[in-house]
Design an enzyme around this catalytic site. Structure first.
Site, short mmCIF file in Angstrom:
data_model
loop_
_atom_site.label_atom_id
_atom_site.label_comp_id
_atom_site.label_asym_id
_atom_site.label_seq_id
_atom_site.Cartn_x
_atom_site.Cartn_y
_atom_site.Cartn_z
N ASP A 389 38.86 36.07 41.27
CA ASP A 389 38.76 36.69 42.58
C ASP A 389 38.59 35.73 43.71
O ASP A 389 39.22 35.94 44.86
CB ASP A 389 37.66 37.90 42.67
CG ASP A 389 36.38 37.01 42.20
OD1 ASP A 389 36.59 35.86 41.64
OD2 ASP A 389 35.23 37.70 42.58
N ASP A 390 38.12 34.39 43.48
CA ASP A 390 37.98 33.47 44.48
C ASP A 390 39.24 32.94 44.81
O ASP A 390 39.58 32.65 45.81
CB ASP A 390 37.08 32.52 43.89
CG ASP A 390 36.91 31.46 44.95
OD1 ASP A 390 36.67 31.67 46.31
OD2 ASP A 390 36.46 30.28 44.59
N LEU A 391 40.08 32.80 44.07
CA LEU A 391 41.54 32.39 44.04
C LEU A 391 42.07 33.35 44.95
O LEU A 391 42.81 33.11 45.95
CB LEU A 391 42.11 32.18 42.50
CG LEU A 391 43.72 31.71 42.53
CD1 LEU A 391 43.69 30.42 43.38
CD2 LEU A 391 44.37 31.74 41.13
#
Length: 607
Positions: A389-391
């Site tokens: 999700d951070d990517l």
């Protein structure tokens, strides 16, 4: 007719004349003269000669010169002599407050109690408190003999820690963000320490040397090197630096040339990464110098560090066995808020040395530490760790491209995106973007990807990678560059590539920058060029990738060039099609579509 004893009103009047004669374009000069006039009006006189105005804030040599010219003109008009600034001052009718004094028979003056002259306040010389950060730094510099040759921050911290009760570096794990090293600013302000170059080097000034020697003598400090015999004096470096390229080093047996240099050992061995034991079992039998962990054991090495120069840049040669390998973990890399030291503790349980520090770039890097000097250098492997999700979020807000660009500037051959397929939020609407980005990382940017399903599996993968690195660097020698000044990340990368081209072809040598240079140059706050700033601003427009921004900047070097091009357009329609006409047929990711061209035009034009 004579001039009055106080000409303050004339000087104020003439300053007003100067202001009235200024044009509307001379805004800065107008501000300067207005401030000078205001301060003169607020300052008590008397003022006779223009030189008397030196004590008025905002009035300098240029204004005084102009007032002297006005005074000469004024005296000629009145027919009076121009005051001689070297003559005695005319007596003032206004009595100034002076001390009442009488002379005694022996000629001494006695002042009454009410009008005693004010004593000048003596400025005490700065002396750092014992065992403080400044105390440790200044003694560390003296022990390092940082007088003609500067010392690095790392060296000063390592040797100065024993002279202070505080930690020289912040400990982010225990929320100790203030470190004793911050006292370096105080030493610079008092002109005891000089800071030069980039990466920064520190030397003692004449005042600093005197103070350091005084502290050493007063506290009875004996440096470690003074315990040794003269013949064993701990001077790590050779006295001279000779110019030496690869052929010179090979002739002098400083490095070994090999027939088949496997420069891509990570790629060829990474398929064994989950079973590093296969390397250790085989190598220990054939190489008795390897320990149980697969790393080289302590081998006898020359205490002297060989220093040479190539292309005007100093470098050190670290032979095989003279350094140890371990990872440094960025202090922001945590499993959760309640388990901030998860990775470090997990590595400790595997008897894998590691450190936690604030890194300028990357989440995990591997370093080599010289066993003699304690100097750190950056190896060819860097990892950027991201949850899925951070990517996805980094792709949305363009952080992904910015990070990717900085990773490329690091010059590291082995760049990994370690992607943990755990999520704190939904990424269903980003599935296509994620697929595209992963393929782009692998094929276009040629980064490697490590995929894991949890933090625990991440630890296993990193431990296996560490075993591979330890195994391979046990056979290598390092050339560590020590440049005096690097302006930006492009120079950092170009220097590394130049050294690799000369020294790393068909040899067992790897070229490295110091950890100090990496930290200083690779940060986000590094001074950017106009071209880099232009690219960064363009990337704020949704849909403009790094490649597209670079292509636009290649045509319009600065934002001013782009804005001028838009202003030159004959119509709004022409402006919206400007970049499409320039880059509509560009190859690959540099192509600008009609829709994106319109969006960029809307961002940089009005109406």
């Amino acid at each position: 007719m004579t001039l009055p004893n106080d000409l303050k009103h004339l000087y104020v009047e003439w300053l007003s004349e100067f202001i009235d004669k200024l044009s509307s374009k001379q805004e800065q000069l107008n501000l300067t003269y207005n401030k000078a006039k205001k301060h003169l009006e607020e300052t008590e006189g008397p003022f006779y000669y223009p030189q008397d105005l030196k004590k008025v804030k905002g009035i300098g040599a240029v204004i005084i010169k102009r007032l002297e010219t006005k005074l000469e003109q004024h005296c000629k008009e009145l027919g009076v002599p121009v005051p001689d600034k070297n003559a005695s001052r005319p007596s003032s009718s206004k009595r100034t407050t002076t001390a009442l004094r009488v002379s005694t028979d022996d000629g001494n003056k006695i002042y009454d109690d009410e009008h005693q002259p004010k004593k000048k306040r003596k400025v005490k010389p700065y002396i750092p408190k014992k065992r403080s950060g400044a105390y440790a730094i200044i003694l560390g510099l003296l022990e390092l003999k940082a007088i003609h040759r500067g010392a690095s921050k790392e060296d000063i911290i390592n040797i100065g820690q024993k002279y202070t009760n505080s930690s020289m570096v912040p400990n982010h794990a225990t929320k100790e963000f203030y470190a004793a090293w911050a006292s370096i600013a105080q030493l610079k302000n008092h002109e005891l320490v000089l800071e030069e170059g980039r990466p920064k080097r520190y030397t003692l000034t004449e005042k600093g040397i005197e103070l350091a020697k005084t502290l050493k003598s007063a506290d009875g400090i004996v440096f470690d090197s003074e315990h040794q015999k003269e013949s064993q004096n701990q001077d790590y470096y050779e006295e001279t630096e000779l110019t030496a390229d690869l052929s010179t080093l090979v002739k002098s047996n400083k490095v070994e040339k090999v027939e088949d240099n496997n420069s891509s050992f990570i790629e060829t061995t990474f398929h064994h990464i989950s079973t590093p034991q296969s390397h250790r079992t085989h190598d220990k039998a054939s190489n008795p110098r390897l320990t149980e962990s697969g790393s080289p054991s302590q081998v006898p090495i020359d205490n002297k560090i060989t220093r040479r120069r190539y292309d005007g840049v100093s470098y050190e040669i670290w032979p095989k066995g003279s350094f140890e390998i371990y990872p440094i973990i960025d202090h922001r890399e945590i499993k959760s808020q309640s388990d901030r030291e998860f990775f470090s503790n997990a590595f400790d349980r595997k008897n894998m040395k590691n450190e936690i520090r604030q890194l300028s770039l990357g989440d995990i890097i591997w370093v080599a530490k010289n066993k003699t000097t304690g100097t750190l250098c950056i190896l060819d492997t860097i990892i950027e760790r991201k949850r899925l999700d951070d990517l996805a979020m980094s792709i949305k807000d363009n952080r992904f491209m910015e990070q990717k660009n900085r990773l490329e500037n690091s010059g590291c051959r082995n760049k990994y995106y370690l992607i943990e397929e755990t999520m704190s939020g939904s990424v269903s609407n980003m599935s296509e973007a994620l697929k595209t980005s992963l393929w782009t990382i692998l094929i276009y940017y040629r980064f490697s990807i490590i995929r894991t399903s949890s933090s625990e599996q991440t630890v296993e993968k990193l431990h296996a990678l560490h075993s591979v690195l330890n195994h391979e660097y046990g056979k290598k020698e390092l050339i560590v560059m020590v440049p005096k000044h690097l302006d930006n990340q492009q120079q950092y990368k170009a220097l590394l590539q130049r050294f690799k081209l000369e020294f790393s072809q068909n040899t067992n040598v790897e070229c490295c920058h110091t950890f100090e240079a990496f930290q200083d140059i690779m940060g986000k706050s590094d001074m950017r060029t106009i071209a880099e700033l232009t690219i960064q601003v363009l990337m704020y427009v949704r849909g403009v990738s790094l490649e597209k921004a670079t292509a636009i900047q290649g045509i319009y070097p600065t934002l001013n060039h782009l804005l001028s091009a838009y202003r030159s357009c004959g119509s709004n329609v022409e402006a919206k099609q400007l970049l499409f006409m320039k880059l509509g047929q560009a190859p690959g990711n540099k192509k600008i579509t009609k829709a994106l061209s319109e969006k960029i035009a809307d961002a940089f034009t009005v109406g």
